[in-house]
Design a protein around this motif. Structure first.
Motif, PDB file in Angstrom:
ATOM      1  N   GLY A 255       0.773  -1.224   0.000  1.00  0.00           N
ATOM      2  CA  GLY A 255       0.000   0.000   0.000  1.00  0.00           C
ATOM      3  C   GLY A 255       0.807   1.278   0.000  1.00  0.00           C
ATOM      4  N   GLY A 256       2.121   1.179  -0.022  1.00  0.00           N
ATOM      5  CA  GLY A 256       2.949   2.389  -0.045  1.00  0.00           C
ATOM      6  C   GLY A 256       3.242   2.840  -1.473  1.00  0.00           C
ATOM      7  N   PHE A 257       3.888   3.979  -1.543  1.00  0.00           N
ATOM      8  CA  PHE A 257       4.308   4.491  -2.851  1.00  0.00           C
ATOM      9  C   PHE A 257       5.728   4.983  -2.759  1.00  0.00           C
ATOM     10  CE2 PHE A 257      -0.220   4.704  -2.993  1.00  0.00           C
ATOM     11  CZ  PHE A 257      -0.542   4.421  -4.317  1.00  0.00           C
ATOM     12  N   SER A 258       6.394   4.941  -3.893  1.00  0.00           N
ATOM     13  CA  SER A 258       7.697   5.608  -3.913  1.00  0.00           C
ATOM     14  C   SER A 258       7.666   6.643  -5.024  1.00  0.00           C
ATOM     15  CB  SER A 258       8.817   4.605  -4.162  1.00  0.00           C
ATOM     16  OG  SER A 258       8.856   4.270  -5.524  1.00  0.00           O
ATOM     17  N   VAL A 259       8.337   7.748  -4.763  1.00  0.00           N
ATOM     18  CA  VAL A 259       8.457   8.803  -5.776  1.00  0.00           C
ATOM     19  C   VAL A 259       9.938   8.959  -6.087  1.00  0.00           C
ATOM     20  CG1 VAL A 259       7.966  11.200  -6.320  1.00  0.00           C
ATOM     21  CG2 VAL A 259       6.490   9.961  -4.726  1.00  0.00           C
ATOM     22  N   SER A 260      10.300   8.716  -7.334  1.00  0.00           N
ATOM     23  CA  SER A 260      11.703   8.896  -7.740  1.00  0.00           C
ATOM     24  C   SER A 260      11.777  10.107  -8.651  1.00  0.00           C
ATOM     25  CB  SER A 260      12.213   7.698  -8.530  1.00  0.00           C
ATOM     26  OG  SER A 260      11.836   6.508  -7.906  1.00  0.00           O
ATOM     27  N   ALA A 261      12.759  10.934  -8.400  1.00  0.00           N
ATOM     28  CA  ALA A 261      12.867  12.144  -9.217  1.00  0.00           C
ATOM     29  C   ALA A 261      14.323  12.420  -9.537  1.00  0.00           C
ATOM     30  CB  ALA A 261      12.266  13.327  -8.477  1.00  0.00           C
ATOM     31  N   GLU A 262      14.527  12.899 -10.721  1.00  0.00           N
ATOM     32  CA  GLU A 262      15.893  13.235 -11.114  1.00  0.00           C
ATOM     33  C   GLU A 262      15.876  14.521 -11.918  1.00  0.00           C
ATOM     34  OE1 GLU A 262      18.176  10.064 -12.611  1.00  0.00           O
ATOM     35  OE2 GLU A 262      19.908  11.338 -13.027  1.00  0.00           O
ATOM     36  N   LYS A 263      16.948  15.277 -11.779  1.00  0.00           N
ATOM     37  CA  LYS A 263      17.004  16.565 -12.465  1.00  0.00           C
ATOM     38  C   LYS A 263      18.458  16.865 -12.808  1.00  0.00           C
ATOM     39  CE  LYS A 263      15.769  21.378 -11.670  1.00  0.00           C
ATOM     40  NZ  LYS A 263      15.052  22.278 -10.777  1.00  0.00           N
ATOM     41  N   GLY A 264      18.658  17.730 -13.780  1.00  0.00           N
ATOM     42  CA  GLY A 264      20.010  18.172 -14.100  1.00  0.00           C
ATOM     43  C   GLY A 264      20.618  17.463 -15.296  1.00  0.00           C
ATOM     44  N   TYR A 265      19.769  16.891 -16.133  1.00  0.00           N
ATOM     45  CA  TYR A 265      20.291  16.252 -17.345  1.00  0.00           C
ATOM     46  C   TYR A 265      20.978  17.267 -18.255  1.00  0.00           C
ATOM     47  CZ  TYR A 265      17.189  12.422 -16.070  1.00  0.00           C
ATOM     48  OH  TYR A 265      16.578  11.401 -15.408  1.00  0.00           O
ATOM     49  N   LEU A 266      20.560  18.523 -18.076  1.00  0.00           N
ATOM     50  CA  LEU A 266      21.130  19.561 -18.932  1.00  0.00           C
ATOM     51  C   LEU A 266      22.628  19.705 -18.724  1.00  0.00           C
ATOM     52  CD1 LEU A 266      18.750  22.625 -19.059  1.00  0.00           C
ATOM     53  CD2 LEU A 266      19.609  21.244 -20.941  1.00  0.00           C
ATOM     54  N   LYS A 267      23.099  19.318 -17.561  1.00  0.00           N
ATOM     55  CA  LYS A 267      24.538  19.451 -17.313  1.00  0.00           C
ATOM     56  C   LYS A 267      25.313  18.612 -18.314  1.00  0.00           C
ATOM     57  CE  LYS A 267      28.141  18.809 -13.868  1.00  0.00           C
ATOM     58  NZ  LYS A 267      28.542  20.207 -13.682  1.00  0.00           N
ATOM     59  N   GLU A 268      24.921  17.351 -18.396  1.00  0.00           N
ATOM     60  CA  GLU A 268      25.620  16.479 -19.320  1.00  0.00           C
ATOM     61  C   GLU A 268      25.325  16.878 -20.773  1.00  0.00           C
ATOM     62  OE1 GLU A 268      27.927  14.558 -18.797  1.00  0.00           O
ATOM     63  OE2 GLU A 268      28.036  13.016 -20.340  1.00  0.00           O
ATOM     64  N   THR A 269      24.071  17.270 -21.030  1.00  0.00           N
ATOM     65  CA  THR A 269      23.749  17.737 -22.379  1.00  0.00           C
ATOM     66  C   THR A 269      24.659  18.906 -22.754  1.00  0.00           C
ATOM     67  OG1 THR A 269      21.466  17.204 -21.854  1.00  0.00           O
ATOM     68  CG2 THR A 269      21.848  18.459 -23.865  1.00  0.00           C
ATOM     69  N   GLY A 270      24.781  19.838 -21.821  1.00  0.00           N
ATOM     70  CA  GLY A 270      25.622  21.002 -22.069  1.00  0.00           C
ATOM     71  C   GLY A 270      27.067  20.604 -22.292  1.00  0.00           C
ATOM     72  N   ASN A 271      27.524  19.692 -21.474  1.00  0.00           N
ATOM     73  CA  ASN A 271      28.909  19.248 -21.606  1.00  0.00           C
ATOM     74  C   ASN A 271      29.150  18.620 -22.976  1.00  0.00           C
ATOM     75  OD1 ASN A 271      31.316  17.463 -21.198  1.00  0.00           O
ATOM     76  ND2 ASN A 271      31.262  18.578 -19.267  1.00  0.00           N
ATOM     77  N   LEU A 272      28.232  17.777 -23.397  1.00  0.00           N
ATOM     78  CA  LEU A 272      28.387  17.146 -24.707  1.00  0.00           C
ATOM     79  C   LEU A 272      28.291  18.191 -25.810  1.00  0.00           C
ATOM     80  CD1 LEU A 272      26.343  13.915 -24.059  1.00  0.00           C
ATOM     81  CD2 LEU A 272      28.786  14.090 -24.512  1.00  0.00           C
ATOM     82  N   LEU A 273      27.335  19.101 -25.658  1.00  0.00           N
ATOM     83  CA  LEU A 273      27.195  20.172 -26.642  1.00  0.00           C
ATOM     84  C   LEU A 273      28.502  20.935 -26.759  1.00  0.00           C
ATOM     85  CD1 LEU A 273      25.387  21.922 -28.469  1.00  0.00           C
ATOM     86  CD2 LEU A 273      24.818  23.284 -26.468  1.00  0.00           C
ATOM     87  N   PHE A 274      29.077  21.247 -25.614  1.00  0.00           N
ATOM     88  CA  PHE A 274      30.334  21.985 -25.610  1.00  0.00           C
ATOM     89  C   PHE A 274      31.428  21.234 -26.367  1.00  0.00           C
ATOM     90  CE2 PHE A 274      34.488  22.456 -23.519  1.00  0.00           C
ATOM     91  CZ  PHE A 274      34.753  23.760 -23.895  1.00  0.00           C
ATOM     92  N   HIS A 275      31.576  19.957 -26.052  1.00  0.00           N
ATOM     93  CA  HIS A 275      32.666  19.216 -26.698  1.00  0.00           C
ATOM     94  C   HIS A 275      32.410  19.003 -28.185  1.00  0.00           C
ATOM     95  CE1 HIS A 275      33.835  18.494 -22.503  1.00  0.00           C
ATOM     96  NE2 HIS A 275      35.045  18.406 -23.011  1.00  0.00           N
ATOM     97  N   PHE A 276      31.143  18.812 -28.564  1.00  0.00           N
ATOM     98  CA  PHE A 276      30.868  18.696 -29.996  1.00  0.00           C
ATOM     99  C   PHE A 276      31.084  20.028 -30.705  1.00  0.00           C
ATOM    100  CE2 PHE A 276      28.836  14.655 -28.944  1.00  0.00           C
ATOM    101  CZ  PHE A 276      29.346  13.885 -29.966  1.00  0.00           C
ATOM    102  N   ALA A 277      30.752  21.114 -29.995  1.00  0.00           N
ATOM    103  CA  ALA A 277      30.984  22.423 -30.583  1.00  0.00           C
ATOM    104  C   ALA A 277      32.478  22.625 -30.837  1.00  0.00           C
ATOM    105  CB  ALA A 277      30.440  23.518 -29.673  1.00  0.00           C
ATOM    106  N   LEU A 278      33.302  22.152 -29.900  1.00  0.00           N
ATOM    107  CA  LEU A 278      34.750  22.241 -30.101  1.00  0.00           C
ATOM    108  C   LEU A 278      35.158  21.527 -31.380  1.00  0.00           C
ATOM    109  CD1 LEU A 278      36.554  21.577 -26.723  1.00  0.00           C
ATOM    110  CD2 LEU A 278      36.472  23.657 -28.048  1.00  0.00           C
ATOM    111  N   LEU A 279      34.601  20.331 -31.553  1.00  0.00           N
ATOM    112  CA  LEU A 279      34.914  19.573 -32.767  1.00  0.00           C
ATOM    113  C   LEU A 279      34.500  20.356 -33.998  1.00  0.00           C
ATOM    114  CD1 LEU A 279      33.845  15.927 -31.904  1.00  0.00           C
ATOM    115  CD2 LEU A 279      36.113  16.722 -32.506  1.00  0.00           C
ATOM    116  N   SER A 280      33.297  20.917 -33.949  1.00  0.00           N
ATOM    117  CA  SER A 280      32.816  21.626 -35.131  1.00  0.00           C
ATOM    118  C   SER A 280      33.683  22.849 -35.403  1.00  0.00           C
ATOM    119  CB  SER A 280      31.348  22.010 -34.982  1.00  0.00           C
ATOM    120  OG  SER A 280      31.237  23.094 -34.109  1.00  0.00           O
ATOM    121  N   VAL A 281      34.151  23.489 -34.343  1.00  0.00           N
ATOM    122  CA  VAL A 281      35.008  24.654 -34.555  1.00  0.00           C
ATOM    123  C   VAL A 281      36.311  24.235 -35.225  1.00  0.00           C
ATOM    124  CG1 VAL A 281      36.417  26.363 -33.362  1.00  0.00           C
ATOM    125  CG2 VAL A 281      34.019  26.114 -32.767  1.00  0.00           C
TER     126      VAL A 281
END
Ligand code: HEM
Lengths: 541, 321
Positions: A173-199
């Motif tokens: 009868g219980g519930f669990s709530v799982s939450a996660e946030k901050g995916y943008l950090k890794e997205t940003g990091n990847l964006l940054f490194h791909f941008a370096l490649l493109s440059v």
């Protein structure tokens, strides 16, 4: 502080089977190359490798300084050259470093991209059994509502705060709530490194498919030019560009305005031109420093200015020739030096043969504002009192030997070996615009007047705007990556022990997945109100 | 006005010097630190240049009467704030005299960058008074840089050359000035972290002995270092690697040409990127990472002094004197 969860390892544990030693070696080297430590070392190497590029003069920056270096260090210079010291950024070893670095980068970010794509699709995982083991923990507290309602309310709050949230029903009868946030950090990091490649790639393409040339453009309709490499004083075409690829345009300068402060410091420049692109008609345009003329597939930059002198020479047979010769400024007040050479003069109309001994050259200094003191130094860069000091030479100018001499000085070897003789006195002749000077043989030089000229740099770089986009995206990615924080929060909502009274028991735990100093506060804020009694953890650990 | 600015400049240096002496007094007479490793309080993310999360000295059980060291420290702060005000006045009068932003040559550039550094420092100080002991090093750095500006880079007031007539001038120069200022002040906790950490590890040789009287925990210093660098790095990236090239394209026709100044900006950027990498790599020790940050600062100094004075380049403000 440690990062609580390491980056996903690039390579998974190898399957337990026989390994070919060569394969193992390759795989190990690849793993080495794509490790962060290697990236670090390569970054350092790159920084160190760039240093000689600022110490030695670079061909790409200033060719003349390189020749000066050769004169100053005749022993050392060839060695520097052998190691690419005069063109560091195009040298093989510099390329080796950044290519390795970028291979490392690709090897590093591709698996991370795959991993991240997976992470973006997976729902936040079920809460760990023992929430109290997590770095953040809010011990069980009673809540007034039923577990389902409480869980849903929690989930709503979390979603409101942009957490990716999942509610699961637990046995009992219980519930669990799982939450996660901050995916943008890794997205940003990847964006940054791909941008370096493109440059990097954009930089390379720009180099391959771009070209540039410099020339002096003197005011006047007779001095215009059409874009082709023969029109440039110096030029460089990318390896994939041929002379025929240059964009088609023609240009002539109608006027050039320069204004100065009373101290002689320049205030403003403006070049008025007429340009015609392709088969179109001439149109008016103007441009200035910092504000180039942008044509299709070429930009025209104003990088300098000076005076050109219009001189007329009348030879022994009464034939006149006009020349417009740019003089090069030697100081901020536009004291300018230059020459006017007349190789095809004094040709006897009877024989129609040119006499090598009768060529004429003039060398001298032009002062836009001459002083009364008689020194050959200009007092002001504008023409307040223009005066030209000239010396005349007669003889063989040495222009036909096939070597490319300077167009701003007479050939010194011809003078020292006596082929070219000075025919004016020790003191140079002073001339004002409109005045003329009769030489010893009765021939005459007239100083017709001056015209302004502009030094232009004309360039085409096909990937320039692309690079800008890459760089800006990289910056955005960098900021997301630096200031973002990945974290998880779990709530476990169980039915209250006292079933009669209803209500629930809420326990919470939090896990910062990257170094995140503010997490404790965020966790406290999230778990505080949720537990309904106003305070979460007392203080912080 | 120009003359006034010069006099204010001299006063500014004197005020920083006075602050430095008083900070030193606090060092000499102050009590030993109460806390070895204060429990670290952690707050807010790395969004602001002025951190809130630097652990405070654990409050002494009873408020004690301020001793000589304490007084010396308080006077130092007063001098420091006074110096900052004079610094601002120097810049303002200089700007009025030249009738433009005071960023037109190397002298003005150093004046502005140190002002930013000093302002950030005072900001940190106001929010976290416990960090006062860093003032000795902050004011030392400011005195040295300002002194150098006055001695080797002084340039009389003059108008901008046409090459600088562009709004990119403001964008490019201001961002670089701000980021350099923050990098400058970031080098202070970086150095102190190394000192303090060395002391905590039992090193008792000279610079480490300074760590004896540092009340802040090594960890907190390290965190402050990172925060300042994490703030300055994107700004520097924007100023030097985006705004700079955009302007260079408009002005010189090419966005990047490996002019000495560009080379050194590239080097600084790569070194600071290496710092961020090293810090994000768990297997690299924080001390190593911090050394890289200090190295980054050395490359910035090289770009400011070395390149301006020894190499010939296109940056027209780079001529000294
Ligand atoms: C051209 C070379 C490179 C440059 C200039 C560069 C620059 C940067 C910068 C400035 C950051 C900071 C962002 C942050 O801290 O989150 C960063 C982060 C990162 N870089 Fe690179 N990088 C380069 C190559 C590489 C390579 C080859 C790898 C892989 C081995 C790599 C892996 C990472 C990782 C994993 C992070 C994230 C660190 C974190 O979690 O904060 N980078 N990079």
């Amino acid at each position: 502080m440690t990062i609580l969860e390491e980056r996903p390892e690039t390579a998974e544990a190898p399957p337990p089977r026989r390994v070919n030693p060569l394969w193992a070696l390759l795989r190990n080297s690849w793993r080495q190359l794509t490790s962060m430590r290697t990236a670090l070392v390569l970054l350092f190497l790159l920084a160190v490798a760039a240093i000689p590029g600022s110490y030695f003069p670079q061909v790409s920056v200033n060719r003349e300084r390189v020749s000066q270096y050769y004169t100053a260090h005749p022993q050392l210079a060839p060695w520097v050259d052998r190691f690419g010291g005069f063109d560091v950024f195009a040298s093989a070893w510099f390329a080796a470093i950044y290519l390795l670095l970028f291979t490392s980068l690709v090897g590093c970010v591709l698996p991370r991209l795959r991993e991240h794509a997976r992470a973006l699709r997976t729902v936040p995982p079920e809460a760990p059994k023992r929430l109290e083991r997590l770095p953040q923990h809010a011990p069980a507290r009673p809540g007034p509502q039923q577990p389902a309602e409480t869980a849903n309310a929690l989930a709503r709050t979390l979603r409101g705060r942009l957490f990716r949230t999942r509610v699961r029903e637990l046995p009992g009868g219980g519930f669990s709530v799982s939450a996660e946030k901050g995916y943008l950090k890794e997205t940003g990091n990847l964006l940054f490194h791909f941008a370096l490649l493109s440059v990097l790639i954009g930089f390379g393409f720009g180099h391959w498919y771009g070209w540039h040339g410099n020339r002096i453009l003197v005011a006047g309709e007779d001095q215009g030019f059409c874009n082709s490499i023969t029109q440039y004083d110096d030029f460089a075409l990318g390896p994939r560009v041929s002379a025929a690829d240059l964009s088609k345009f023609c240009m002539r300068m109608t006027d050039f305005e320069a204004t100065y402060q009373s101290t002689g410091q320049p205030k403003s420049f403006l070049a008025d031109v007429e340009v015609k692109e392709g088969s179109g008609a001439y149109r008016k345009a103007n441009f200035t420093v910092n504000d180039p003329l942008r044509l299709h597939h070429a930009n025209v930059h104003l990088i300098g200015q000076g005076y050109a002198l219009e001189l007329r020479y009348t030879d022994r047979y009464g034939v006149s020739q006009n020349k417009v010769v740019p003089f090069l400024p030697t100081d901020a007040m536009q004291t300018s030096e230059g020459v006017a050479q007349f190789p095809d003069v004094n040709i006897d109309p009877k024989t129609n043969k040119r006499d090598d001994q009768l060529q004429v050259g003039f060398e001298g200094v032009f002062l836009p504002t001459g002083g009364d003191d008689g020194t050959a130094v200009s007092k002001f860069p504008a023409e307040n009192n223009p005066v030209l000091y000239l010396s005349a030479y007669r003889g063989n100018l040495g222009l036909d030997v096939g070597k490319s001499g300077s167009v701003y000085a007479l050939d010194r070897t011809q003078i020292t070996n006596g082929e070219l003789k000075k025919i004016s006195g020790d003191r140079p002749q002073a001339l004002k615009p409109g005045q003329s000077w009769t030489l010893d043989d009765g021939t005459k030089l007239e100083f017709v007047g001056t015209r302004k000229y502009a030094t232009l740099s004309i360039r085409y770089d096909p990937t320039q705007s692309l690079l800008l986009v890459g760089a800006v995206l990289g910056l955005v990615g960098l900021m997301l990556s630096l200031f973002g924080h990945r974290r998880r929060i779990w709530f476990r909502v169980s039915p209250a022990n006292d079933q009669e009274a209803g209500g629930s028991v809420i326990e919470a735990g939090g896990l910062p997945r990257t170094d995140y100093p503010g997490f404790a506060d965020e966790f406290a804020a999230l778990t505080g109100p949720a537990t309904d009694d106003g305070h979460a953890e007392e203080g912080t650990p | 006005m120009a003359e006034l600015s010069n006099q204010l400049m001299a006063l500014t240096v004197l005020a920083y010097l006075a602050a430095m002496v008083c900070y030193a007094g606090e060092y000499a007479f102050g009590k030993r630190s109460h806390v070895g490793r204060a429990a670290t309080r952690q707050l807010v993310g790395a969004g602001a240049p002025v951190p809130d999360d630097v652990p405070v000295v654990a409050a002494p059980a009873k408020p004690e009467k301020p001793g000589r060291g304490e007084w010396s420290g308080r006077i130092a702060v007063i001098f420091n704030v006074l110096a900052l005000a004079l610094h601002l006045a120097t810049l303002t009068t200089r700007g009025i005299a030249a009738d433009r932003m005071p960023w037109g040559n190397m002298y003005e550039y150093i004046l502005s960058a140190t002002f930013v550094g000093s302002a950030v420092w005072v900001g940190v100080l106001l929010r976290r008074p416990a960090l006062r002991h860093l003032g000795l090093f902050a004011s030392l750095a400011l005195v040295v840089l300002l002194g150098a500006a006055g001695m080797v880079a002084y340039t009389p007031v003059g108008p901008l050359v046409p090459a600088l007539h562009s709004y990119w001038f403001y964008v490019h120069v201001s961002t670089i000035i701000i980021s350099s200022g923050v990098f400058l002040i970031g080098a202070v906790p970086a150095a102190m972290f190394l000192v303090k950490n060395g002391y905590d590890e039992g090193k008792r040789r000279f610079p480490y002995t300074l760590g004896k009287r540092v009340p802040t925990s090594a960890q907190a210093l390290e965190r402050l270092t990172f925060r300042l660098h994490a703030f300055a790095f994107p700004l520097f990236t924007f100023g030097a690697l985006i705004a700079g090239p955009i302007w260079a394209e408009a002005s010189w026709g090419r966005y990047w040409g490996w002019d000495p100044k560009e080379v050194w900006a590239f080097i600084s950027w790569v070194v600071y990127a290496a710092y961020l990498h090293a810090r994000a790599t768990p297997s690299v020790k924080r001390t190593v990472a911090t050394w890289i940050a200090l190295l980054g600062f050395v490359t910035m100094l090289m770009n400011l002094f070395g390149v301006n004075l020894f190499f010939e380049g296109l940056h027209s403000y780079a001529n000294a004197g």
